[in-house]
Write a protein that holds these residues in place. Structure first.
Motif, PDB file in Angstrom:
ATOM      1  N   VAL A  43       1.525   5.615   3.528  1.00 12.99           N
ATOM      2  CA  VAL A  43       2.347   4.438   3.793  1.00 12.99           C
ATOM      3  C   VAL A  43       3.616   4.519   2.955  1.00 12.99           C
ATOM      4  O   VAL A  43       3.572   4.899   1.781  1.00 12.99           O
ATOM      5  N   ARG A  44       4.748   4.176   3.548  1.00  8.66           N
ATOM      6  CA  ARG A  44       6.027   4.227   2.845  1.00  8.66           C
ATOM      7  C   ARG A  44       6.563   2.816   2.608  1.00  8.66           C
ATOM      8  O   ARG A  44       6.134   1.859   3.259  1.00  8.66           O
ATOM      9  N   SER A  45       7.506   2.712   1.703  1.00 12.77           N
ATOM     10  CA  SER A  45       8.171   1.437   1.446  1.00 12.77           C
ATOM     11  C   SER A  45       9.674   1.671   1.365  1.00 12.77           C
ATOM     12  O   SER A  45      10.131   2.782   1.055  1.00 12.77           O
ATOM     13  N   LEU A  46      10.434   0.638   1.656  1.00  9.77           N
ATOM     14  CA  LEU A  46      11.885   0.670   1.526  1.00  9.77           C
ATOM     15  C   LEU A  46      12.365  -0.735   1.233  1.00  9.77           C
ATOM     16  O   LEU A  46      11.635  -1.706   1.428  1.00  9.77           O
ATOM     17  N   ARG A  47      13.585  -0.844   0.749  1.00  9.97           N
ATOM     18  CA  ARG A  47      14.169  -2.142   0.437  1.00  9.97           C
ATOM     19  C   ARG A  47      15.020  -2.615   1.603  1.00  9.97           C
ATOM     20  O   ARG A  47      15.862  -1.890   2.111  1.00  9.97           O
ATOM     21  N   SER A 107      10.772  -5.797  -0.223  1.00 13.26           N
ATOM     22  CA  SER A 107      10.193  -4.493   0.074  1.00 13.26           C
ATOM     23  C   SER A 107       9.507  -4.551   1.437  1.00 13.26           C
ATOM     24  O   SER A 107       8.772  -5.500   1.733  1.00 13.26           O
ATOM     25  N   SER A 108       9.773  -3.536   2.247  1.00 15.18           N
ATOM     26  CA  SER A 108       9.107  -3.408   3.540  1.00 15.18           C
ATOM     27  C   SER A 108       8.156  -2.224   3.480  1.00 15.18           C
ATOM     28  O   SER A 108       8.480  -1.185   2.898  1.00 15.18           O
ATOM     29  N   PHE A 109       7.002  -2.370   4.071  1.00 11.71           N
ATOM     30  CA  PHE A 109       5.989  -1.321   4.083  1.00 11.71           C
ATOM     31  C   PHE A 109       5.700  -0.924   5.519  1.00 11.71           C
ATOM     32  O   PHE A 109       5.594  -1.789   6.404  1.00 11.71           O
ATOM     33  N   PHE A 110       5.569   0.390   5.771  1.00  7.86           N
ATOM     34  CA  PHE A 110       5.341   0.831   7.136  1.00  7.86           C
ATOM     35  C   PHE A 110       4.683   2.208   7.135  1.00  7.86           C
ATOM     36  O   PHE A 110       4.728   2.953   6.152  1.00  7.86           O
ATOM     37  N   CYS A 111       4.068   2.543   8.259  1.00  8.34           N
ATOM     38  CA  CYS A 111       3.515   3.855   8.470  1.00  8.34           C
ATOM     39  C   CYS A 111       4.508   4.668   9.296  1.00  8.34           C
ATOM     40  O   CYS A 111       4.858   4.252  10.405  1.00  8.34           O
ATOM     41  N   PRO A 112       4.972   5.819   8.810  1.00 13.61           N
ATOM     42  CA  PRO A 112       5.980   6.594   9.537  1.00 13.61           C
ATOM     43  C   PRO A 112       5.465   7.204  10.839  1.00 13.61           C
ATOM     44  O   PRO A 112       6.265   7.638  11.676  1.00 13.61           O
ATOM     45  N   VAL A 113       4.147   7.251  11.010  1.00 13.34           N
ATOM     46  CA  VAL A 113       3.567   7.827  12.215  1.00 13.34           C
ATOM     47  C   VAL A 113       3.218   6.743  13.233  1.00 13.34           C
ATOM     48  O   VAL A 113       3.575   6.827  14.413  1.00 13.34           O
ATOM     49  N   CYS A 114       2.546   5.698  12.772  1.00 10.52           N
ATOM     50  CA  CYS A 114       2.096   4.640  13.693  1.00 10.52           C
ATOM     51  C   CYS A 114       3.240   3.726  14.151  1.00 10.52           C
ATOM     52  O   CYS A 114       3.139   3.114  15.220  1.00 10.52           O
ATOM     53  N   GLN A 115       4.296   3.616  13.360  1.00 10.73           N
ATOM     54  CA  GLN A 115       5.404   2.726  13.693  1.00 10.73           C
ATOM     55  C   GLN A 115       6.615   3.547  14.104  1.00 10.73           C
ATOM     56  O   GLN A 115       7.190   4.284  13.297  1.00 10.73           O
ATOM     57  N   LYS A 116       6.994   3.407  15.354  1.00 11.39           N
ATOM     58  CA  LYS A 116       8.060   4.230  15.933  1.00 11.39           C
ATOM     59  C   LYS A 116       9.432   3.622  15.679  1.00 11.39           C
ATOM     60  O   LYS A 116       9.600   2.403  15.779  1.00 11.39           O
ATOM     61  N   PRO A 117      10.443   4.465  15.392  1.00  9.17           N
ATOM     62  CA  PRO A 117      11.812   3.971  15.200  1.00  9.17           C
ATOM     63  C   PRO A 117      12.467   3.601  16.530  1.00  9.17           C
ATOM     64  O   PRO A 117      11.927   3.899  17.588  1.00  9.17           O
ATOM     65  N   ARG A 156       0.817  -1.223   0.000  1.00 10.46           N
ATOM     66  CA  ARG A 156       0.000   0.000   0.000  1.00 10.46           C
ATOM     67  C   ARG A 156       0.849   1.270   0.000  1.00 10.46           C
ATOM     68  O   ARG A 156       0.398   2.320   0.460  1.00 10.46           O
ATOM     69  N   ALA A 157       2.070   1.210  -0.515  1.00 10.61           N
ATOM     70  CA  ALA A 157       2.935   2.395  -0.542  1.00 10.61           C
ATOM     71  C   ALA A 157       2.238   3.559  -1.236  1.00 10.61           C
ATOM     72  O   ALA A 157       1.676   3.412  -2.324  1.00 10.61           O
ATOM     73  N   GLY A 158       2.265   4.739  -0.580  1.00 12.45           N
ATOM     74  CA  GLY A 158       1.625   5.938  -1.117  1.00 12.45           C
ATOM     75  C   GLY A 158       0.169   6.085  -0.754  1.00 12.45           C
ATOM     76  O   GLY A 158      -0.403   7.179  -0.893  1.00 12.45           O
ATOM     77  N   GLU A 159      -0.455   5.016  -0.280  1.00 14.64           N
ATOM     78  CA  GLU A 159      -1.858   5.081   0.115  1.00 14.64           C
ATOM     79  C   GLU A 159      -1.962   5.520   1.574  1.00 14.64           C
ATOM     80  O   GLU A 159      -1.012   5.370   2.352  1.00 14.64           O
ATOM     81  N   PRO A 160      -3.101   6.065   1.989  1.00 11.78           N
ATOM     82  CA  PRO A 160      -3.236   6.524   3.374  1.00 11.78           C
ATOM     83  C   PRO A 160      -3.278   5.358   4.363  1.00 11.78           C
ATOM     84  O   PRO A 160      -3.912   4.334   4.105  1.00 11.78           O
ATOM     85  N   CYS A 161      -2.595   5.540   5.471  1.00 10.50           N
ATOM     86  CA  CYS A 161      -2.646   4.557   6.561  1.00 10.50           C
ATOM     87  C   CYS A 161      -4.093   4.415   7.012  1.00 10.50           C
ATOM     88  O   CYS A 161      -4.810   5.411   7.174  1.00 10.50           O
TER      89      CYS A 161
END
Length: 271
Positions: free
Chosen positions: A252-256, A261-271, A240-245
């Protein structure tokens, strides 16, 4: 690739129907990842006792010996009283008095291997290093938390490795990390005990929900009854990269990570 829920759904779709069946014959098509390790005719007359699962392997227990089946990257099983003649991608048939079990695998990364029992060297090579079963009673939270503490790799990679907990593939690792509120790049050893406990719960819950919804059909997965899965329709972040959480509305963002590919929400998922 079929992950643990898809393999469990496959097992559930034919295990009861094939239990007690007597083998008429076995047919091997083009070579798969590993050799059958027996003459197909040697399986004639044997009885199927039950079908178990260990990680992504299906274990067909016979009255003498054991068949280990792996679906590889694109494989699927079908079991029916009548099947059409085998096609070019149908690489193994086990004909019984209750129907024929067929492995269809276009990419031929799957496997069917005969061993005497689980203590056999080949079985140990394939199964011996697998981690805890996430849907079984052996999935102990203390062992899980301690295992995270011992690993400095990103937590997503630790989940995928399979030596701590088995069968948490790419889809379900992304979903479990979202449910636990943990970013996939966080070093496993830095995760606090409360967050690790949330992840333990999330792994169990996400996988159980996936099994209940028939697994995920992203391309061509279907059970041994030909049914597709629906978990992908309720995924929170995967794909769901680019779609709203679905929780906070952030994109939603994605990274390699590695080759995935990993998908995550930058707000709901804390570093």
């Amino acid at each position: 690739m079929p992950e643990l829920p898809e393999v469990e759904v496959t097992r559930m779709s034919f295990a009861a129907r094939i239990a007690g069946a007597r083998v008429f014959s076995a047919r091997v098509g083009k070579p798969l990842r590993w050799a059958l390790d027996c003459v197909p005719a040697d399986l004639q007359g044997r009885q199927v006792l039950q079908v178990r699962r260990r990680g992504k392997y299906l274990l067909l227990e016979l009255d003498a010996g054991l068949l280990l089946l792996h679906l590889g990257m694109s494989g699927s099983l079908s079991f029916a009283s009548e099947l059409p003649p085998p096609g070019v991608h149908d690489h193994f048939d086990l004909a019984t008095d209750r129907g024929t079990l067929r492995l269809h695998d276009p990419r031929r990364f799957g496997a069917v291997v005969f061993v005497a029992d689980e203590s056999a060297p080949t079985a140990q090579k394939l199964l011996g290093r697998l981690g805890m079963e996430p849907l079984g009673e052996e999935f102990d939270p203390e062992r899980f938390i301690e295992g995270l503490r011992r690993r400095s790799a990103p937590v997503k990679q630790v989940l995928l490795a399979g030596d701590l907990v088995v069968g948490v593939g790419n889809i379900y690792a992304s979903e479990a990390l979202f449910a636990a509120g943990i970013r996939p790049t966080v070093p496993a050893s830095r995760i606090s005990r409360p967050r690790a406990m949330r992840l333990w719960t999330a792994v169990r819950d996400v996988l159980a929900r996936a099994v209940a919804t028939g697994g995920s059909t992203l391309r061509d997965f279907s059970s041994a009854e030909g049914k597709t899965g629906y978990f992908q329709l309720e995924a929170m972040v995967y794909g769901r990269a680019g779609e709203p959480c679905r929780t906070c509305g952030s994109a939603v963002r994605s990274l390699r990570q590695g080759q995935r590919s990993s998908f995550f929400c930058p707000v709901c998922q804390k570093p």
